[in-house]
Write a protein that holds these residues in place. Structure first.
Motif, PDB file in Angstrom:
ATOM      1  N   UNK A 198     -21.231  35.834 -60.301  1.00 51.73           N
ATOM      2  CA  UNK A 198     -20.524  35.363 -61.375  1.00 51.73           C
ATOM      3  C   UNK A 198     -19.156  35.823 -61.746  1.00 51.73           C
ATOM      4  N   UNK A 199     -19.195  37.301 -61.326  1.00 49.39           N
ATOM      5  CA  UNK A 199     -17.973  38.064 -61.530  1.00 49.39           C
ATOM      6  C   UNK A 199     -16.818  37.352 -60.467  1.00 49.39           C
ATOM      7  N   UNK A 200     -17.348  37.396 -58.993  1.00 47.83           N
ATOM      8  CA  UNK A 200     -16.610  36.948 -58.224  1.00 47.83           C
ATOM      9  C   UNK A 200     -15.906  35.565 -58.349  1.00 47.83           C
ATOM     10  N   UNK A 201     -16.804  34.613 -58.905  1.00 47.30           N
ATOM     11  CA  UNK A 201     -16.268  33.338 -59.360  1.00 47.30           C
ATOM     12  C   UNK A 201     -15.080  33.353 -60.263  1.00 47.30           C
ATOM     13  N   UNK A 202     -15.144  34.146 -61.355  1.00 48.43           N
ATOM     14  CA  UNK A 202     -14.330  34.427 -62.471  1.00 48.43           C
ATOM     15  C   UNK A 202     -12.911  34.820 -61.677  1.00 48.43           C
ATOM     16  N   UNK A 203     -13.007  36.063 -60.980  1.00 47.44           N
ATOM     17  CA  UNK A 203     -11.810  36.543 -60.077  1.00 47.44           C
ATOM     18  C   UNK A 203     -11.113  35.341 -59.312  1.00 47.44           C
ATOM     19  N   UNK A 204     -12.115  34.553 -58.785  1.00 47.06           N
ATOM     20  CA  UNK A 204     -11.375  33.487 -57.847  1.00 47.06           C
ATOM     21  C   UNK A 204     -10.615  32.565 -58.894  1.00 47.06           C
ATOM     22  N   UNK A 205     -11.261  32.097 -59.709  1.00 49.33           N
ATOM     23  CA  UNK A 205     -10.523  31.118 -60.835  1.00 49.33           C
ATOM     24  C   UNK A 205      -9.232  31.789 -61.272  1.00 49.33           C
ATOM     25  N   UNK A 251     -27.902  27.127 -50.497  1.00 49.95           N
ATOM     26  CA  UNK A 251     -27.338  26.499 -51.939  1.00 49.95           C
ATOM     27  C   UNK A 251     -26.271  27.361 -52.239  1.00 49.95           C
ATOM     28  N   UNK A 252     -26.312  28.810 -52.323  1.00 53.49           N
ATOM     29  CA  UNK A 252     -25.406  29.816 -53.015  1.00 53.49           C
ATOM     30  C   UNK A 252     -24.470  29.958 -51.962  1.00 53.49           C
ATOM     31  N   UNK A 253     -24.447  29.870 -50.803  1.00 53.23           N
ATOM     32  CA  UNK A 253     -23.254  29.880 -49.668  1.00 53.23           C
ATOM     33  C   UNK A 253     -22.440  28.857 -49.776  1.00 53.23           C
ATOM     34  N   UNK A 254     -23.015  27.690 -49.899  1.00 55.27           N
ATOM     35  CA  UNK A 254     -22.334  26.473 -50.038  1.00 55.27           C
ATOM     36  C   UNK A 254     -21.331  26.351 -51.247  1.00 55.27           C
ATOM     37  N   UNK A 255     -21.886  26.704 -52.270  1.00 51.53           N
ATOM     38  CA  UNK A 255     -21.306  26.612 -53.407  1.00 51.53           C
ATOM     39  C   UNK A 255     -20.436  28.029 -53.867  1.00 51.53           C
ATOM     40  N   UNK A 256     -20.169  29.057 -53.205  1.00 53.55           N
ATOM     41  CA  UNK A 256     -19.386  30.034 -53.120  1.00 53.55           C
ATOM     42  C   UNK A 256     -18.042  29.691 -52.472  1.00 53.55           C
ATOM     43  N   UNK A 257     -18.465  28.787 -51.370  1.00 52.22           N
ATOM     44  CA  UNK A 257     -17.287  28.327 -50.477  1.00 52.22           C
ATOM     45  C   UNK A 257     -16.537  27.289 -51.371  1.00 52.22           C
ATOM     46  N   UNK A 289     -13.895  28.952 -53.187  1.00 47.13           N
ATOM     47  CA  UNK A 289     -12.744  29.474 -52.393  1.00 47.13           C
ATOM     48  C   UNK A 289     -12.950  31.051 -52.261  1.00 47.13           C
ATOM     49  N   UNK A 290     -14.628  31.356 -52.094  1.00 49.16           N
ATOM     50  CA  UNK A 290     -14.872  32.639 -51.937  1.00 49.16           C
ATOM     51  C   UNK A 290     -15.225  32.832 -50.519  1.00 49.16           C
ATOM     52  N   UNK A 291     -14.744  33.988 -49.706  1.00 45.64           N
ATOM     53  CA  UNK A 291     -14.890  34.180 -48.257  1.00 45.64           C
ATOM     54  C   UNK A 291     -16.308  34.621 -48.301  1.00 45.64           C
ATOM     55  N   UNK A 292     -17.254  34.204 -47.664  1.00 53.48           N
ATOM     56  CA  UNK A 292     -18.807  34.688 -47.635  1.00 53.48           C
ATOM     57  C   UNK A 292     -19.016  35.624 -46.244  1.00 53.48           C
TER      58      UNK A 292
END
Length: 286
Positions: free
Chosen positions: A45-52, A71-77, A80-83
């Motif tokens: 959640x925090x990584x997504x907020x940083x990316x936004x 599912x998690x990896x696909x949605x993180x990508x 725009x989060x490097x996995x």
């Protein structure tokens, strides 16, 4: 000028989110309105907020080799989060969370940590990894010894250590000594400061107590707003923003990620808190 980055070292969960008219009591079955999956875990959640906020992020976490992790990896990508720093572990299941939110936007959740308790720390020993990092973000959904090790490595490279002490637990003094910025909510502040928090004066007192050991303390208190206290200074209160609450689930993580991102973007402490407070209010009303 080099681009500054944030490292989030934290949990990833496959969230099952349930929209219900009310939270069930013990022994009660409630008919819900809807459910859906989402990427969760405080780290995610925090990584997504940083990316936004358009800040470069390195997310260190772990998942199992199962459908949940796909599912998690696909949605993180998609965010725009490097996995590449997310470890796929053979011996563990992906962590999950089940959260139930009622008509007032309040929620309760159960997490099963799974792979999050087995995140390897090898990458932290690579000096190149830390080259452009300004802030390390930690939370309480991974192993405590791992948090301490990550904080120690961050200190070696002059990186700010931000700690969101959630979920609430007894604080480890070895970790406390390494923290530059502490973020807690009312429940966590009550637990750590060992006092009742009923009003703004209590919030001020709790923030002062915590700032005796940590340079910067932030307490997020929902409609009561946000309390900031720097060591040896008087607390500063930020009013809560009045919005129509749909769900508070994830609001603290949105605040955390937005706050840290704005520090990296060069905003002053007070301005970063105001921006994060506004973004969290927008989040719970969306």
């Amino acid at each position: 000028m080099s681009i500054k980055e944030i490292v989030v070292f934290g949990s990833l969960h496959y969230d099952i989110f349930v929209d219900s008219p009310l939270l069930p009591i013990i022994g009660e079955t409630v008919t819900g309105n809807n459910w859906y999956p989402k990427v969760g875990g405080k780290g995610g959640n925090q990584a997504i907020a940083v990316s936004k906020s358009n800040v470069t992020i390195k997310l260190i976490s772990a998942v199992g080799k199962d459908n949940f992790s796909k599912y998690i990896l696909k949605n993180l990508e998609k965010e725009n989060i490097d996995t590449k720093y997310i470890q796929l572990l053979e011996s563990c299941n992906t962590g999950i969370s089940v959260a139930i939110s009622n008509n007032d936007g309040d929620y309760g959740a159960v997490i099963v940590s799974g792979a999050n308790l087995n995140i390897k720390t090898d990458i932290l020993n690579d000096s190149n990894f830390w080259k452009n990092v300004k802030i390390l973000m930690l939370q309480n959904e991974i192993d405590e010894t791992t948090n301490i090790y990550a904080a120690k490595k961050a200190k070696e490279y002059g990186v700010i250590v931000f700690y969101n002490a959630a979920p609430a637990k007894k604080m480890n003094l070895d970790l406390f000594k390494l923290i530059d910025i502490l973020l807690v909510n009312e429940i966590e502040a009550k637990y750590i400061a060992n006092m009742e928090i009923l009003n703004l004066e209590d919030l001020k007192t709790a923030s002062k107590i915590l700032s005796n050991n940590i340079p910067i303390v932030i307490i997020s208190a929902g409609e009561k707003g946000v309390m900031l206290c720097e060591k040896d200074k008087n607390p500063i209160h930020f009013e809560g923003l009045k919005v129509l609450v749909k769900s508070t689930h994830g609001a603290g993580d949105t605040f955390a990620g937005t706050f840290c991102a704005n520090l990296v973007l060069g905003k002053k402490l007070i301005e970063a808190i105001k921006i994060a407070n506004k973004k969290a209010a927008e989040f719970i009303s969306s």
